[in-house]
Write a protein that holds these residues in place. Structure first.
Motif, PDB file in Angstrom:
ATOM      1  N   GLY A   1     -50.545 -29.139 -51.397  1.00 33.51           N
ATOM      2  CA  GLY A   1     -49.302 -29.595 -51.439  1.00 33.51           C
ATOM      3  C   GLY A   1     -49.125 -30.947 -52.185  1.00 33.51           C
ATOM      4  O   GLY A   1     -49.893 -31.748 -52.170  1.00 33.51           O
ATOM      5  N   ARG A   2     -48.033 -31.136 -53.005  1.00 34.35           N
ATOM      6  CA  ARG A   2     -47.745 -32.271 -53.525  1.00 34.35           C
ATOM      7  C   ARG A   2     -47.575 -33.465 -52.877  1.00 34.35           C
ATOM      8  O   ARG A   2     -47.819 -34.637 -53.299  1.00 34.35           O
ATOM      9  N   VAL A   3     -46.843 -33.265 -51.863  1.00 34.62           N
ATOM     10  CA  VAL A   3     -46.145 -34.313 -51.041  1.00 34.62           C
ATOM     11  C   VAL A   3     -47.586 -35.311 -50.559  1.00 34.62           C
ATOM     12  O   VAL A   3     -47.461 -36.369 -50.604  1.00 34.62           O
TER      13      VAL A   3
ATOM     14  N   GLU B   1     -38.021 -24.368 -52.183  1.00 33.57           N
ATOM     15  CA  GLU B   1     -39.075 -23.464 -52.131  1.00 33.57           C
ATOM     16  C   GLU B   1     -39.400 -23.127 -53.745  1.00 33.57           C
ATOM     17  O   GLU B   1     -38.367 -22.509 -54.293  1.00 33.57           O
ATOM     18  N   GLU B   2     -40.474 -23.142 -54.299  1.00 31.17           N
ATOM     19  CA  GLU B   2     -40.792 -23.122 -55.670  1.00 31.17           C
ATOM     20  C   GLU B   2     -40.530 -21.645 -56.177  1.00 31.17           C
ATOM     21  O   GLU B   2     -40.324 -21.360 -57.132  1.00 31.17           O
ATOM     22  N   HIS B   3     -40.754 -20.509 -54.967  1.00 36.79           N
ATOM     23  CA  HIS B   3     -40.728 -19.317 -55.406  1.00 36.79           C
ATOM     24  C   HIS B   3     -39.202 -18.628 -55.389  1.00 36.79           C
ATOM     25  O   HIS B   3     -38.755 -19.230 -54.284  1.00 36.79           O
ATOM     26  N   LYS B   4     -39.034 -17.658 -55.787  1.00 42.77           N
ATOM     27  CA  LYS B   4     -37.602 -17.202 -56.028  1.00 42.77           C
ATOM     28  C   LYS B   4     -37.552 -16.219 -54.801  1.00 42.77           C
ATOM     29  O   LYS B   4     -36.287 -16.230 -54.131  1.00 42.77           O
TER      30      LYS B   4
ATOM     31  N   VAL C   1     -43.731 -22.398 -41.575  1.00 44.10           N
ATOM     32  CA  VAL C   1     -43.595 -23.797 -41.215  1.00 44.10           C
ATOM     33  C   VAL C   1     -42.569 -24.451 -41.550  1.00 44.10           C
ATOM     34  O   VAL C   1     -41.868 -24.961 -40.791  1.00 44.10           O
ATOM     35  N   GLY C   2     -42.329 -24.629 -42.828  1.00 45.01           N
ATOM     36  CA  GLY C   2     -41.408 -25.300 -43.444  1.00 45.01           C
ATOM     37  C   GLY C   2     -40.021 -24.869 -42.952  1.00 45.01           C
ATOM     38  O   GLY C   2     -39.072 -25.448 -42.414  1.00 45.01           O
ATOM     39  N   ALA C   3     -39.687 -23.549 -43.038  1.00 45.91           N
ATOM     40  CA  ALA C   3     -38.576 -22.885 -42.560  1.00 45.91           C
ATOM     41  C   ALA C   3     -38.435 -23.081 -41.065  1.00 45.91           C
ATOM     42  O   ALA C   3     -37.072 -23.227 -40.477  1.00 45.91           O
TER      43      ALA C   3
ATOM     44  N   GLY D   1     -51.714 -11.661 -41.837  1.00 42.91           N
ATOM     45  CA  GLY D   1     -50.630 -11.367 -40.893  1.00 42.91           C
ATOM     46  C   GLY D   1     -51.248 -10.667 -39.418  1.00 42.91           C
ATOM     47  O   GLY D   1     -50.433 -10.251 -38.422  1.00 42.91           O
ATOM     48  N   LEU D   2     -52.327 -11.083 -39.034  1.00 44.34           N
ATOM     49  CA  LEU D   2     -52.854 -10.997 -37.756  1.00 44.34           C
ATOM     50  C   LEU D   2     -52.614 -12.247 -36.774  1.00 44.34           C
ATOM     51  O   LEU D   2     -53.160 -13.325 -37.003  1.00 44.34           O
ATOM     52  N   ILE D   3     -51.648 -11.783 -35.881  1.00 43.34           N
ATOM     53  CA  ILE D   3     -51.064 -13.022 -35.139  1.00 43.34           C
ATOM     54  C   ILE D   3     -50.681 -12.740 -33.583  1.00 43.34           C
ATOM     55  O   ILE D   3     -50.274 -11.660 -33.325  1.00 43.34           O
TER      56      ILE D   3
ATOM     57  N   ARG E   1     -62.500 -19.726 -49.471  1.00 37.97           N
ATOM     58  CA  ARG E   1     -61.561 -18.975 -50.559  1.00 37.97           C
ATOM     59  C   ARG E   1     -61.362 -17.646 -49.926  1.00 37.97           C
ATOM     60  O   ARG E   1     -62.537 -16.865 -49.584  1.00 37.97           O
ATOM     61  N   GLY E   2     -60.147 -17.148 -49.762  1.00 39.67           N
ATOM     62  CA  GLY E   2     -59.748 -15.970 -48.874  1.00 39.67           C
ATOM     63  C   GLY E   2     -59.381 -15.005 -50.107  1.00 39.67           C
ATOM     64  O   GLY E   2     -58.525 -15.109 -50.843  1.00 39.67           O
ATOM     65  N   LEU E   3     -59.641 -13.728 -49.721  1.00 39.65           N
ATOM     66  CA  LEU E   3     -59.254 -12.586 -50.889  1.00 39.65           C
ATOM     67  C   LEU E   3     -59.263 -11.427 -49.891  1.00 39.65           C
ATOM     68  O   LEU E   3     -59.975 -11.069 -49.417  1.00 39.65           O
ATOM     69  N   GLN E   4     -58.119 -10.730 -50.397  1.00 40.55           N
ATOM     70  CA  GLN E   4     -58.046  -9.387 -49.384  1.00 40.55           C
ATOM     71  C   GLN E   4     -57.211  -8.388 -50.248  1.00 40.55           C
ATOM     72  O   GLN E   4     -56.523  -8.704 -51.368  1.00 40.55           O
TER      73      GLN E   4
ATOM     74  N   GLY F   1     -48.437 -27.951 -40.903  1.00 41.89           N
ATOM     75  CA  GLY F   1     -48.820 -26.707 -41.330  1.00 41.89           C
ATOM     76  C   GLY F   1     -50.095 -26.746 -42.057  1.00 41.89           C
ATOM     77  O   GLY F   1     -50.737 -27.670 -41.849  1.00 41.89           O
ATOM     78  N   ASP F   2     -50.315 -25.696 -43.106  1.00 42.97           N
ATOM     79  CA  ASP F   2     -51.671 -25.961 -44.087  1.00 42.97           C
ATOM     80  C   ASP F   2     -51.774 -27.404 -44.707  1.00 42.97           C
ATOM     81  O   ASP F   2     -52.911 -27.696 -44.816  1.00 42.97           O
ATOM     82  N   ALA F   3     -50.635 -27.887 -44.917  1.00 36.81           N
ATOM     83  CA  ALA F   3     -50.506 -29.121 -45.535  1.00 36.81           C
ATOM     84  C   ALA F   3     -51.325 -30.065 -44.931  1.00 36.81           C
ATOM     85  O   ALA F   3     -51.788 -31.101 -45.197  1.00 36.81           O
TER      86      ALA F   3
ATOM     87  N   VAL G   1     -37.207 -30.657 -46.674  1.00 32.94           N
ATOM     88  CA  VAL G   1     -38.428 -29.853 -46.392  1.00 32.94           C
ATOM     89  C   VAL G   1     -38.883 -29.439 -47.801  1.00 32.94           C
ATOM     90  O   VAL G   1     -38.256 -28.720 -48.523  1.00 32.94           O
ATOM     91  N   VAL G   2     -40.419 -29.810 -48.087  1.00 28.22           N
ATOM     92  CA  VAL G   2     -40.861 -28.939 -49.396  1.00 28.22           C
ATOM     93  C   VAL G   2     -41.619 -27.931 -48.766  1.00 28.22           C
ATOM     94  O   VAL G   2     -42.613 -28.100 -48.145  1.00 28.22           O
ATOM     95  N   GLY G   3     -41.287 -26.674 -49.271  1.00 30.22           N
ATOM     96  CA  GLY G   3     -42.110 -25.277 -48.915  1.00 30.22           C
ATOM     97  C   GLY G   3     -41.237 -24.540 -47.733  1.00 30.22           C
ATOM     98  O   GLY G   3     -41.334 -25.190 -46.620  1.00 30.22           O
ATOM     99  N   CYS G   4     -40.905 -23.431 -48.092  1.00 31.34           N
ATOM    100  CA  CYS G   4     -40.337 -22.370 -47.108  1.00 31.34           C
ATOM    101  C   CYS G   4     -41.204 -21.425 -46.889  1.00 31.34           C
ATOM    102  O   CYS G   4     -41.005 -20.007 -46.705  1.00 31.34           O
TER     103      CYS G   4
END
Ligand SMILES: Cc1cc2nc3c(=O)[nH]c(=O)nc-3n(C[C@H](O)[C@H](O)[C@H](O)COP(=O)(O)OP(=O)(O)OC[C@H]3O[C@@H](n4cnc5c(N)ncnc54)[C@H](O)[C@@H]3O)c2cc1C
Length: 390
Positions: free
Chosen positions: A145-147, A32-35, A13-15, A45-47, A161-164, A252-254, A7-10
């Motif tokens: 996504g690269r896949v 997962e590319e981030h540590k 959705v990937g998780a 996070g409005l869910i 483009r979202g910014l908050q 997911g977003d991909a 799975v590429v991306g944690c």
């Protein structure tokens, strides 16, 4: 073979794909590319609370607030919707992502933090990701996504483009979001104020044109809010033509599994993750990982969400095609009773569900809704239908 599924991306959705497959005994490796899972943040996070049913776990530790309604602004017009029950949770997404990743690990998945998937190679008996060989590859690597790019599945949708930011600001109502429409506030989308506590909010916006940061600065000034942490990202809008090929599925977003009206993608992504994992499990068990066998994944997720995504895209075309005067007429039309119904049936995961009960109200009591302001609204219906029918 090193694993059954890579799975590429944690992200969430990937998780969740990884957890669902590991639960069934498959060997799963997640890149997962981030540590640190969940960071950097990008989501509000409005869910809807149904996330707990979809993921079959409690997110109590991530809950910052519960939302029952909305104050919707356009220029000087405002309508207030307030329901008796919780319509949405405000969750700390970094906590949600971490909990989902940990549940995947508890189920037996190997989550490789800080390890980006850089190279992909098709082999006769599988796919290599970096130096890992797998039988099926899931691209849960987000909007860019690269896949998708590596397997000829790139498609261009609309990108918002979202910014908050998190900010010191007291909302009008602790249990209501504030939503702002208008080309001068957030062209092509909307702005939001989401209370996270008595004195703090997540304030942000999406735009399809112009600088998100300039619009956010203007909004913060108008509200008099003090930002202390800014984050954001892109929101993909559209209905993907293809989300699979031999041994590969995007999720997911991909796969653009996002609601076009609100930009929300967590619940729909998690539902599609379950569908994706089911199809992958069947393909692995039957050793049928060819393109035709995986195509059922797309049939299933589009059967469940295609209509809602199409409705959302049409509704967006309609709403953002209206001039200020028409929007003002819409916001001024509903009376108390209709507002109550809208609050009751409103569901951020299924905006289309509000249409049927409202149409039924009007059909059952046509005399009552013959009031001149409803007639003004009714004049907009042909435009709306044209937009909805494409
Ligand atoms: C500003 C903003 C506000 C939002 N607000 C909401 C909201 O309130 N409610 C809601 O439901 N949705 C919201 N969303 C949408 C939501 O964030 C996404 O739909 C959701 O995160 C999708 O999850 P995902 O797992 O598919 O992708 P992501 O969360 O994007 O996760 C993808 C993961 O893949 C990793 N990755 C990427 N490439 C590689 C690689 N080559 N190798 C290894 N790892 C890789 C990334 O680091 C990331 O961790 C918002 C989005 C934005 C931008």
């Amino acid at each position: 073979m090193d694993c059954d599924v890579a799975v590429v991306g944690c992200g969430p959705v990937g998780a969740f794909c990884a957890k669902t497959l590991a639960d069934r005994g498959f060997r799963v490796i997640v890149f997962e590319e981030h540590k640190v899972i969940g960071l950097p943040k990008h989501c509000s996070g409005l869910i809807h609370p149904r996330i707990e049913d979809i993921a079959d776990m409690s997110f109590e530790d991530a809950v910052e607030n519960e939302i029952r309604g909305a104050h919707i602004f356009h220029g000087d017009d405002v309508i207030v919707l307030h329901a008796d029950s919780c319509k949405s949770l405000v969750l700390d997404r970094s906590v949600v992502d971490r909990m989902l990743a940990e549940s995947a690990e508890a189920a037996g998945a190997d989550v490789r933090r800080g390890e980006g998937a850089r190279t992909f190679e098709r082999r006769t008996d599988g796919i290599s990701v970096n130096d890992v060989k797998c039988r099926i590859l899931l691209g849960a690597d987000g909007m860019r996504g690269r896949v998708a790019g590596s397997f000829g599945l790139s498609e261009r949708g609309e990108i918002i483009r979202g910014l908050q930011c998190n900010a010191r600001f007291t909302a009008r109502d602790r249990d209501c979001v504030q939503v702002y429409f208008g080309g001068d506030v957030a062209p092509g989308f909307f702005a939001w104020v989401i209370p996270t506590s008595e004195e703090e909010c997540r304030i942000g916006l999406g735009v399809n044109n112009g600088s998100a940061s300039a619009y956010l600065k203007k909004l913060l000034q108008r509200l008099g809010a003090e930002p202390y942490e800014t984050f954001g990202g892109g929101i993909p809008i559209g209905l993907r033509r293809k989300s699979y090929c031999e041994r590969v599925m995007l999720v997911g977003d991909a796969a653009m599994q996002v609601k076009p009206i609100s930009g929300g993608g967590v619940n729909i992504g998690l539902r599609c993750a379950r569908i994706c994992a089911d199809v992958a499990a069947r393909a692995l068990e039957n050793d049928e990982t060819d393109e035709k066998s995986l195509s059922v994944y797309q049939d299933l997720w589009k059967k469940e969400f295609g209509r809602e995504i199409r409705f959302g895209m049409a509704a967006r075309r309609f709403i953002y095609g209206l001039d200020d005067e028409k929007i003002s007429r819409i916001l001024n039309a509903p009376d108390e009773e209709l507002l109550k119904k809208m609050a009751m049936y409103g569901d951020i995961d299924h905006p289309s569900r509000i249409v049927e009960p409202l149409a039924a109200s009007v059909a059952l009591e046509p005399g009552k809704y013959a009031h001149s302001r409803y007639l003004a609204l009714a004049n907009l219906v042909p435009d709306a239908l044209r937009a909805l029918l494409g």
